[in-house]
Scaffold this motif. Structure first.
Motif, PDB file in Angstrom:
ATOM      1  N   ILE A 187      -8.119   6.880   3.693  1.00 32.29           N
ATOM      2  CA  ILE A 187      -8.259   5.620   2.961  1.00 32.29           C
ATOM      3  C   ILE A 187      -7.192   4.622   3.370  1.00 32.29           C
ATOM      4  CG2 ILE A 187      -8.377   4.582   0.677  1.00 32.29           C
ATOM      5  CD1 ILE A 187     -10.693   6.448   1.409  1.00 32.29           C
ATOM      6  N   SER A 188      -5.962   5.093   3.536  1.00 35.45           N
ATOM      7  CA  SER A 188      -4.878   4.189   3.920  1.00 35.45           C
ATOM      8  C   SER A 188      -5.126   3.593   5.302  1.00 35.45           C
ATOM      9  CB  SER A 188      -3.546   4.940   3.892  1.00 35.45           C
ATOM     10  OG  SER A 188      -2.484   4.097   4.260  1.00 35.45           O
ATOM     11  N   CYS A 207      -1.340  -1.498  -4.380  1.00 33.05           N
ATOM     12  CA  CYS A 207      -2.317  -0.425  -4.543  1.00 33.05           C
ATOM     13  C   CYS A 207      -1.654   0.909  -4.217  1.00 33.05           C
ATOM     14  CB  CYS A 207      -3.522  -0.648  -3.623  1.00 33.05           C
ATOM     15  SG  CYS A 207      -4.834   0.575  -3.799  1.00 33.05           S
ATOM     16  N   SER A 239     -11.839   2.440   0.509  1.00 31.63           N
ATOM     17  CA  SER A 239     -10.910   1.689   1.358  1.00 31.63           C
ATOM     18  C   SER A 239     -11.156   0.190   1.205  1.00 31.63           C
ATOM     19  CB  SER A 239     -11.068   2.120   2.811  1.00 31.63           C
ATOM     20  OG  SER A 239     -12.367   1.856   3.295  1.00 31.63           O
ATOM     21  N   SER A 240     -12.418  -0.211   1.035  1.00 32.96           N
ATOM     22  CA  SER A 240     -12.710  -1.625   0.774  1.00 32.96           C
ATOM     23  C   SER A 240     -12.144  -2.060  -0.567  1.00 32.96           C
ATOM     24  CB  SER A 240     -14.220  -1.861   0.808  1.00 32.96           C
ATOM     25  OG  SER A 240     -14.763  -1.567   2.081  1.00 32.96           O
ATOM     26  N   GLU A 241     -12.193  -1.167  -1.538  1.00 32.36           N
ATOM     27  CA  GLU A 241     -11.605  -1.476  -2.849  1.00 32.36           C
ATOM     28  C   GLU A 241     -10.095  -1.631  -2.743  1.00 32.36           C
ATOM     29  OE1 GLU A 241     -11.254   0.532  -7.329  1.00 32.36           O
ATOM     30  OE2 GLU A 241     -12.741   1.269  -5.885  1.00 32.36           O
ATOM     31  N   ALA A 242      -9.460  -0.767  -1.964  1.00 36.83           N
ATOM     32  CA  ALA A 242      -8.016  -0.884  -1.773  1.00 36.83           C
ATOM     33  C   ALA A 242      -7.666  -2.167  -1.023  1.00 36.83           C
ATOM     34  CB  ALA A 242      -7.492   0.338  -1.019  1.00 36.83           C
ATOM     35  N   ALA A 243      -8.468  -2.519  -0.013  1.00 35.28           N
ATOM     36  CA  ALA A 243      -8.211  -3.749   0.732  1.00 35.28           C
ATOM     37  C   ALA A 243      -8.378  -4.976  -0.156  1.00 35.28           C
ATOM     38  CB  ALA A 243      -9.145  -3.829   1.939  1.00 35.28           C
ATOM     39  N   GLN A 272      -9.125  -2.745   8.047  1.00 37.72           N
ATOM     40  CA  GLN A 272      -9.904  -3.860   7.506  1.00 37.72           C
ATOM     41  C   GLN A 272      -9.062  -5.118   7.315  1.00 37.72           C
ATOM     42  OE1 GLN A 272     -12.284  -2.689   4.048  1.00 37.72           O
ATOM     43  NE2 GLN A 272     -12.361  -0.591   4.808  1.00 37.72           N
ATOM     44  N   LEU A 277       0.866  -1.180   0.000  1.00 36.85           N
ATOM     45  CA  LEU A 277       0.000   0.000   0.000  1.00 36.85           C
ATOM     46  C   LEU A 277       0.900   1.226   0.000  1.00 36.85           C
ATOM     47  CD1 LEU A 277      -2.980   0.980   0.170  1.00 36.85           C
ATOM     48  CD2 LEU A 277      -2.700   1.053   2.656  1.00 36.85           C
ATOM     49  N   THR A 294      -8.021   1.080   5.213  1.00 38.95           N
ATOM     50  CA  THR A 294      -7.603  -0.146   4.537  1.00 38.95           C
ATOM     51  C   THR A 294      -6.857  -1.076   5.480  1.00 38.95           C
ATOM     52  OG1 THR A 294      -7.449   1.035   2.420  1.00 38.95           O
ATOM     53  CG2 THR A 294      -6.267  -1.058   2.611  1.00 38.95           C
ATOM     54  N   GLN A 295      -5.940  -0.523   6.267  1.00 40.01           N
ATOM     55  CA  GLN A 295      -5.180  -1.344   7.197  1.00 40.01           C
ATOM     56  C   GLN A 295      -6.054  -1.847   8.347  1.00 40.01           C
ATOM     57  OE1 GLN A 295      -1.127   0.460   7.959  1.00 40.01           O
ATOM     58  NE2 GLN A 295      -1.894   1.976   6.501  1.00 40.01           N
TER      59      GLN A 295
END
Length: 852
Positions: A478-479, A464, A451-455, A485, A357, A482-483
């Motif tokens: 968002i970062s 990503c 963030s779900s898309e990045a995860a 999740q 990430l 993501t972490q």
């Protein structure tokens, strides 16, 4: 009280001053000519909001010494202005306009309103509330039941928390009480900072709108302007606030005057990673298995230490870049990006840590026509991916701008701070429509979605890259989400605080500008800085985290009370965590301004153990100690087994601490490509708007009209704690094979009376309490003795009715709600104390030594 005090101290007391007014007026009417007669009476009775001439009775004798109600001052704190005032509820009851004078007096609280260089403080003159006649003599005071800050009282706010100040002009003599109540909104005038605006007429009241959604309303005594030495108390307070609530420089903050020393309680026990050293970042690389990245320290780069060249870069003290790129080439490429924010690594996911990430700023406006530099940077990132794949998430076009977030926040706050009952009822009739128009939940939905898309991208083993204008605002949101999740470590309290330190503090989110800690004079002339730079991006992140808490209540060690308190702490200038834009400002303040750096994560500086207890989720499930990762994360447990804290082993927490390596050494043998981040503990939150809710504890806790006794999430949380307490008691009875201390719920369930405690059992417990002290890593650990079970009163906090536990006295905004009366405080305190043993052993937040 004398009426001629003009120094803001509230005047001096006089036992006969008020009673002599009527005699003076009588003599005036007889001896003076008609054209010289005037009313010299001063009213001190709680008026309706905005109408201060309706009642003509003096205060009772026990409320005349208002100057005695002085606020408690901290080291370096000084009083700027003081005035006697009445404090009103944020929403006055609907019947106020037609109530009698006695009821009006009860609706307002009389006391001394003071402005210091740190806070706005209102100290009531009335005596503390007497304990209920049927309460126990040993009952805990009310202050033990609600969040009590060491630095702030219940009726005090920091100047950093003040956002808007409204003055309410005085009504004419012919105005009626009903007109006064209804015209409050139309007569409000916003006090603009740095503008030498003329205030026509006297100020009858002040409305203070705070950044944490609190609305404070104060009214002042009416004084005749022709009296010698008379003071307009409203103008006195308003002028002091306009001068001190909007500092033009950061060194004007109270933090520079508060020179109280700060000492870490202990070193060597790893807890919160501050990301202030190269080792902190190296440890995170090891934990994630990110072997294709390297940590760079600015102090070790000659180019960044050159005074002629350092000004061209705004990189943080430590950052992580691809190994395949030299530091000199990286810095040369970074000059084309905004704020020199080229690709920064923040996290890796996968068994080998291949998918990373990365945060990336956009190109400078002058270089946007040529994307060659951007393509080179993305190719360097792609080489660090095992599968040589990369996905670029452009956040600028997909997410709201900081100006959009600020506008949504202001609309939401107006919806949560109605100043009159009529406005509240008007908003209540169309609440859902007004809430939708704020766009706040829409922005929360977008943040959770991307963030779900990045995860999902990282779970697919694809790197990503998050790209934003400066890489320091929505990239942080968002970062971080993501972490949260993907990694269960960041859902613990220490892990969450480490995540904020990494993503927001170390990578330099501009808190000073976004939270409005400073208002430069250059921007005050045209009022552009406040509108363009201020934006509560961090609150948007906390709201997103709260939504995750609602959807996954057993996956997070912290509670919504912790998140709400964290938002309040953003406006405590005593702690430096959320007060600066970058590390350079913080270092300069510590060196040149002699600022005492004090991290907000040391919650013992602000709260007692009782208050910190509400930060820990009683139903949080942690993995087994043998499966904990070296940095506090979890790993090596493919089955994803977790244990319940309620029936966990007593020394599980100590085992986790024992297996943690020192923060100051890194074992090279641990640096392998294998990640210790578990792959089966990720979250997939729902992000559509109808799946979300309003964070009522944070936004509505200051509105008493919305308080529901015996309802809401605090009610459920207290039930959980009561169950946890009972399970802990049963577990201890099983361990000791002593069943004299079974919880009351057991005997209620079987319908038998609880037997009296035998003298033999008491003697055995006394012997057990003398067992040898156990030391873990040099830290003394004792088993806390369980308090005796409480006697259930007739109308106490919990009374068994048809087998159900009644908690009718609890506020729905607990621990921020209204006081609890009767026997409830003692019973509630017992529930908290009886579950204290287990929470102390399983929650790191209560251990001050976890701060490093």
């Amino acid at each position: 009280m004398a009426t001629g005090s003009g120094n803001g101290s509230g005047g001096s007391s006089s036992g006969t001053a008020s009673t002599n007014h009527h005699h003076n007026n009588h003599h005036l009417s007889i001896d003076m000519p008609e054209h010289r007669k005037r009313n010299t009476f001063t009213s001190y009775v709680a008026p309706l909001p905005g109408d201060l001439r309706l009642n003509e009775w003096s205060l009772p004798s026990d409320q005349r010494d208002v100057h005695l109600a002085k606020p408690r001052l901290l080291l370096g704190e000084q009083i700027v202005a003081s005035a006697p005032a009445y404090m009103y509820s944020p929403i006055d009851p609907m019947e106020s306009a037609t109530s009698s004078s006695n009821l009006l007096h009860k609706e307002a609280i009389f006391g001394l309103l003071s402005v210091t260089n740190f806070k706005l403080a209102f100290v009531p003159l009335q005596m503390a509330r007497q304990a209920a006649p049927n309460s126990s003599a040993s009952a805990a005071p009310l202050s033990d039941l609600y969040q009590e800050n060491t630095y702030l009282g219940r009726n005090e706010i920091t100047l950093n928390n003040i956002d808007q100040i409204y003055t309410v002009a005085e009504l004419g003599r012919a105005a009626s009480a009903l007109q006064a109540a209804r015209m409050t909104s139309s007569r409000r005038k916003k006090l603009e900072p740095f503008k030498q605006q003329t205030i026509n007429g006297r100020i009858a009241a002040l409305h203070i709108v705070c950044k944490n959604f609190r609305l404070l309303k104060f009214a002042f005594q009416q004084q005749d302007s022709k009296l010698s030495g008379a003071s307009d108390y409203g103008k006195l307070i308003a002028s002091a606030l306009n001068r001190f609530a909007y500092p033009t420089r950061h060194d004007l903050s109270f933090a520079y005057a508060h020179r109280e020393a700060y000492y870490y309680s202990s070193l060597g026990v790893s807890g919160v990673s501050m990301y202030q050293t190269k080792n902190d970042w190296a440890r995170e690389l090891i934990r994630c298995g990110a072997s294709e990245w390297q940590v760079v320290s600015s102090a070790n780069v000659p180019l960044l230490q050159n005074p002629l060249q350092a000004g061209k870069y705004t990189v943080p003290p430590h950052f992580v870049i691809p190994k395949c790129c030299s530091i000199e080439r990286y810095l040369d490429l970074s000059r084309a990006f905004c704020d020199s924010r080229a690709a920064f690594w923040v996290y890796s996911y996968g068994s080998s840590g291949a998918a990373s990430l990365v945060r990336l700023a956009e190109l400078q406006p002058a270089a946007q026509q040529d994307t060659k530099v951007e393509n080179i940077m993305l190719e360097l990132v792609r080489k660090c991916d095992e599968r040589k794949q990369l996905k670029l998430l452009q956040l600028t076009d997909r997410l709201p701008s900081i100006q959009d977030v600020q506008r949504a926040y202001q609309k939401l706050r107006r919806l949560c701070t109605p100043e009159t009952p009529e406005k509240f009822m008007l908003q209540d009739d169309k609440y859902l429509g007004l809430l939708e128009k704020t766009n706040w939940l829409f922005y929360v939905s977008l943040c959770l979605r991307f963030s779900s898309e990045a995860a999902a991208t990282l779970r697919s083993s694809i790197t990503c890259v998050l790209q934003e204008s400066n890489g320091r605002d929505l990239c942080c949101v968002i970062s971080s989400l993501t972490q949260l999740q993907l990694d269960p470590y960041f859902r613990s309290i220490d892990g969450f605080q480490s995540l904020i330190q990494k993503e927001w503090i170390a990578l330099e989110h501009p808190f000073q500008r976004r939270l409005g800690h400073v208002y430069p004079l250059s921007a005050g002339a045209n009022d552009q800085f406040h509108d363009s730079e201020q934006s509560p991006v961090f609150l948007l992140f906390l709201d997103c985290v709260w939504q995750l808490l609602q959807q996954f209540p057993d996956e997070f060690e912290f509670t919504q009370t912790y998140l709400t308190t964290l938002w309040d702490s953003c406006f405590m200038p005593i702690f430096d965590t959320f007060q600066f834009d970058n590390h350079a400002q913080r270092a300069r303040a510590a060196k040149d301004g002699q600022l005492v750096l004090r991290p907000v994560w040391d919650w013992s500086e602000q709260f007692s153990d009782k208050d910190k207890m509400f930060f820990s989720n009683p139903l949080y499930q942690r993995q087994r100690a043998s499966d904990m990762g070296s940095s506090g994360g979890t790993g090596g447990n493919p089955s994803g087994l977790r244990r319940s804290l309620a029936v966990g082993h007593k020394h599980a927490a100590s085992s986790a601490v024992t297996s943690t390596p020192s923060r100051y050494t890194i074992n090279p043998q641990l640096f392998a490509t294998q990640s210790t981040v578990p792959q089966d503990r990720f979250l997939m939150p729902a992000h559509r708007i109808f799946d979300l809710a309003v964070w009522d504890q944070c936004y509505y806790r200051w509105l008493p009209v919305l308080d529901i006794r015996g309802g809401g999430q605090p009610q459920i949380d207290l039930f959980h704690r009561l169950l946890l307490s009972n399970i802990a008691k049963v577990q201890r009875c099983l361990d000791l094979q002593n069943f004299d201390e079974l919880p009351d719920a057991y005997y209620e369930a079987i319908g038998e009376a609880k037997p009296k405690r035998s003298p033999i059992a008491a003697t055995e417990e006394a012997v057990a309490d003398q067992e040898p002290i156990e030391y873990v890593d040099g830290v003394e650990r004792r088993r806390k003795s369980m308090p005796p079970p409480p006697s259930t009163p007739a109308n106490g906090l919990h009374t068994a009715v048809n087998g159900q536990l009644q908690l009718s006295s609890l506020s729905s905004f607990f621990p921020f709600g209204n006081p609890i009366a009767g026997d409830a405080p003692h019973q509630l305190y017992d529930i908290l104390s009886s579950s204290n043993e287990l929470l102390l052993e399983t929650s790191s937040i209560l251990d001050k030594s976890s701060i490093v």
